[in-house]
Write an enzyme that holds these catalytic residues in place. Structure first.
Site, PDB file in Angstrom:
ATOM      1  CE1 TYR A 155      -4.177   1.816   0.758  1.00  0.00           C
ATOM      2  CE2 TYR A 155      -2.815   3.056   2.288  1.00  0.00           C
ATOM      3  CZ  TYR A 155      -3.997   2.912   1.587  1.00  0.00           C
ATOM      4  OH  TYR A 155      -4.988   3.856   1.713  1.00  0.00           O
ATOM      5  CE  LYS A 159      -3.679   4.977  -1.281  1.00  0.00           C
ATOM      6  NZ  LYS A 159      -4.739   5.338  -2.252  1.00  0.00           N
TER       7      LYS A 159
HETATM    8  N1  LIG Z   1     -10.143   6.029   4.717  1.00  0.00           N
HETATM    9  C1  LIG Z   1      -8.899   6.356   5.009  1.00  0.00           C
HETATM   10  O1  LIG Z   1      -8.520   6.508   6.165  1.00  0.00           O
HETATM   11  C2  LIG Z   1      -7.909   6.554   3.900  1.00  0.00           C
HETATM   12  C3  LIG Z   1      -6.664   7.093   4.245  1.00  0.00           C
HETATM   13  C4  LIG Z   1      -5.737   7.311   3.245  1.00  0.00           C
HETATM   14  C5  LIG Z   1      -6.044   7.012   1.933  1.00  0.00           C
HETATM   15  N2  LIG Z   1      -7.257   6.471   1.622  1.00  0.00           N
HETATM   16  C6  LIG Z   1      -7.520   6.158   0.216  1.00  0.00           C
HETATM   17  O2  LIG Z   1      -8.699   6.824  -0.215  1.00  0.00           O
HETATM   18  C7  LIG Z   1      -9.336   6.056  -1.233  1.00  0.00           C
HETATM   19  C8  LIG Z   1     -10.795   5.822  -0.829  1.00  0.00           C
HETATM   20  O3  LIG Z   1     -10.819   5.139   0.399  1.00  0.00           O
HETATM   21  P1  LIG Z   1     -12.144   4.904   1.246  1.00  0.00           P
HETATM   22  O4  LIG Z   1     -11.734   4.879   2.669  1.00  0.00           O
HETATM   23  O5  LIG Z   1     -13.215   5.805   0.785  1.00  0.00           O
HETATM   24  O6  LIG Z   1     -12.455   3.391   0.808  1.00  0.00           O
HETATM   25  P2  LIG Z   1     -13.800   2.672   0.342  1.00  0.00           P
HETATM   26  O7  LIG Z   1     -13.494   1.220   0.369  1.00  0.00           O
HETATM   27  O8  LIG Z   1     -14.951   3.167   1.131  1.00  0.00           O
HETATM   28  O9  LIG Z   1     -13.958   3.163  -1.143  1.00  0.00           O
HETATM   29  C9  LIG Z   1     -13.122   2.701  -2.182  1.00  0.00           C
HETATM   30  C10 LIG Z   1     -13.974   2.384  -3.376  1.00  0.00           C
HETATM   31  O10 LIG Z   1     -13.138   1.894  -4.439  1.00  0.00           O
HETATM   32  C11 LIG Z   1     -13.881   0.917  -5.128  1.00  0.00           C
HETATM   33  N3  LIG Z   1     -13.053   0.025  -5.921  1.00  0.00           N
HETATM   34  C12 LIG Z   1     -12.254  -0.980  -5.474  1.00  0.00           C
HETATM   35  N4  LIG Z   1     -11.698  -1.634  -6.508  1.00  0.00           N
HETATM   36  C13 LIG Z   1     -12.148  -1.025  -7.642  1.00  0.00           C
HETATM   37  C14 LIG Z   1     -11.942  -1.258  -9.028  1.00  0.00           C
HETATM   38  N5  LIG Z   1     -11.148  -2.252  -9.466  1.00  0.00           N
HETATM   39  N6  LIG Z   1     -12.553  -0.455  -9.922  1.00  0.00           N
HETATM   40  C15 LIG Z   1     -13.368   0.555  -9.489  1.00  0.00           C
HETATM   41  N7  LIG Z   1     -13.615   0.797  -8.190  1.00  0.00           N
HETATM   42  C16 LIG Z   1     -13.014   0.024  -7.269  1.00  0.00           C
HETATM   43  C17 LIG Z   1     -14.597   0.165  -4.010  1.00  0.00           C
HETATM   44  O11 LIG Z   1     -15.669  -0.619  -4.498  1.00  0.00           O
HETATM   45  C18 LIG Z   1     -15.018   1.283  -3.077  1.00  0.00           C
HETATM   46  O12 LIG Z   1     -16.308   1.766  -3.369  1.00  0.00           O
HETATM   47  C19 LIG Z   1      -8.527   4.771  -1.383  1.00  0.00           C
HETATM   48  O13 LIG Z   1      -7.617   4.920  -2.445  1.00  0.00           O
HETATM   49  C20 LIG Z   1      -7.774   4.694  -0.067  1.00  0.00           C
HETATM   50  O14 LIG Z   1      -6.580   3.964  -0.178  1.00  0.00           O
HETATM   51  C21 LIG Z   1      -8.205   6.253   2.585  1.00  0.00           C
END
Ligand SMILES: NC(=O)c1ccc[n+]([C@@H]2O[C@H](COP(=O)([O-])OP(=O)(O)OC[C@H]3O[C@@H](n4cnc5c(N)ncnc54)[C@H](O)[C@@H]3O)[C@@H](O)[C@H]2O)c1
Length: 249
Positions: A155, A159
């Site tokens: 990850y 990133k």
């Molecule tokens: N939540 C956190 O604390 C956090 C922190 C840092 C970074 N992020 C990043 O932010 C982004 C969103 O995270 P989140 O917490 O909203 O997660 P989430 O799981 O709620 O949303 C991610 C979405 O991506 C979709 N997805 C997965 N594989 C896919 C594919 N092959 N094609 C299309 N869509 C796909 C999922 O179905 C999901 O709806 C991610 O990249 C995550 O790594 C999140």
């Protein structure tokens, strides 16, 4: 502040829920026509229905971001439906956390495919249109994890890779009026983190380590993305905006 992006068209990947859904809503509130795209069909439709119920412009396209042909269709359908594309938010992603000795080749490949390859495919697919119109915004959703987190070699690498990609493309595409930036969220309250077995522990630790003593919310990320997508950020490119409550390490 008027962000100056009314009637622009945005694709937000992985926007059925979480940070992507909040970002889609925030952009739509600015008058942007938003394509909600995800592999979760029902949830994506529900997100679009909620936006439309509030009088906002949104359209659902189901597509797997890791498949080149589906990404091409996503962009073609966006242009056919809304008449253009101006903003791309590369948000789809998920972790597969394990210590390296337990991390499988599949754990590595899955994370690279959805985040790095997905962002590459989507950015490549919109770029000809961005160049042709002399305006475009790409925002990659990176993470504080780009500094490195234990159990997140895959990850953290992906990133950090999104940042490298943004910096390269910022130089490559700047001459066409296109900016490419990253938002690096800290701990944000979403279903993705709520599903982690270590959720309560990392949440408590995050708030402890942040100068700002509250949990990050999806709207915090959405506001940062909307600014970088805006006309007001036209002289900012190749940057990483940390939205972490002041936490870096
Ligand atoms: N939540 C956190 O604390 C956090 C922190 C840092 C970074 N992020 C990043 O932010 C982004 C969103 O995270 P989140 O917490 O909203 O997660 P989430 O799981 O709620 O949303 C991610 C979405 O991506 C979709 N997805 C997965 N594989 C896919 C594919 N092959 N094609 C299309 N869509 C796909 C999922 O179905 C999901 O709806 C991610 O990249 C995550 O790594 C999140």
């Amino acid at each position: 502040m008027d962000l100056g992006i009314k009637d622009k068209v945005a694709i937000v990947t992985g926007s059925a829920r979480g940070l992507g859904a909040a970002t889609a809503r925030r952009l739509a509130e600015e008058g942007v026509k938003v394509v909600v795209t995800d592999i979760l069909h029902e949830q994506a439709e529900a997100t679009v229905a909620a936006l439309r119920a509030d009088g906002l412009q949104a359209h659902c396209i189901v597509a797997d971001i890791t498949k080149g042909a589906e990404v091409q269709r996503l962009v073609a359908e966006t242009i056919a439906h809304f008449g253009g594309v101006h903003i791309l938010v590369n948000n789809a992603g998920f972790p597969r956390d394990k210590y390296l000795v337990k991390m499988s080749e599949e754990d590595w490949d899955l994370v690279m495919e959805v985040m790095l390859k997905g962002a590459f495919l989507a950015t490549k697919a919109v770029m000809p249109k961005f160049i042709e119109q002399g305006w475009g915004r790409v925002i990659n959703i990176s993470s504080r994890a780009h500094f490195g987190n234990p159990t997140q070699a895959n990850y953290s690498a992906a990133k950090a890779g999104l940042i490298g990609m943004a910096k390269a493309l910022a130089i490559e595409e700047g001459r066409y009026g296109i900016t490419v930036n990253c938002v690096a969220p800290g701990f944000m309250e979403t279903e993705m983190v709520q599903a982690l077995p270590t959720y309560e522990t990392i949440k408590e630790r995050a708030v402890q380590m942040q100068p700002i003593k509250r949990v990050g919310m999806p709207t915090d990320i959405a506001n940062a993305v909307a600014f970088l997508a805006s006309e007001r950020a036209s002289f900012i490119t190749g940057e990483v905006l940390h939205v972490t409550g002041g936490r870096y390490g």
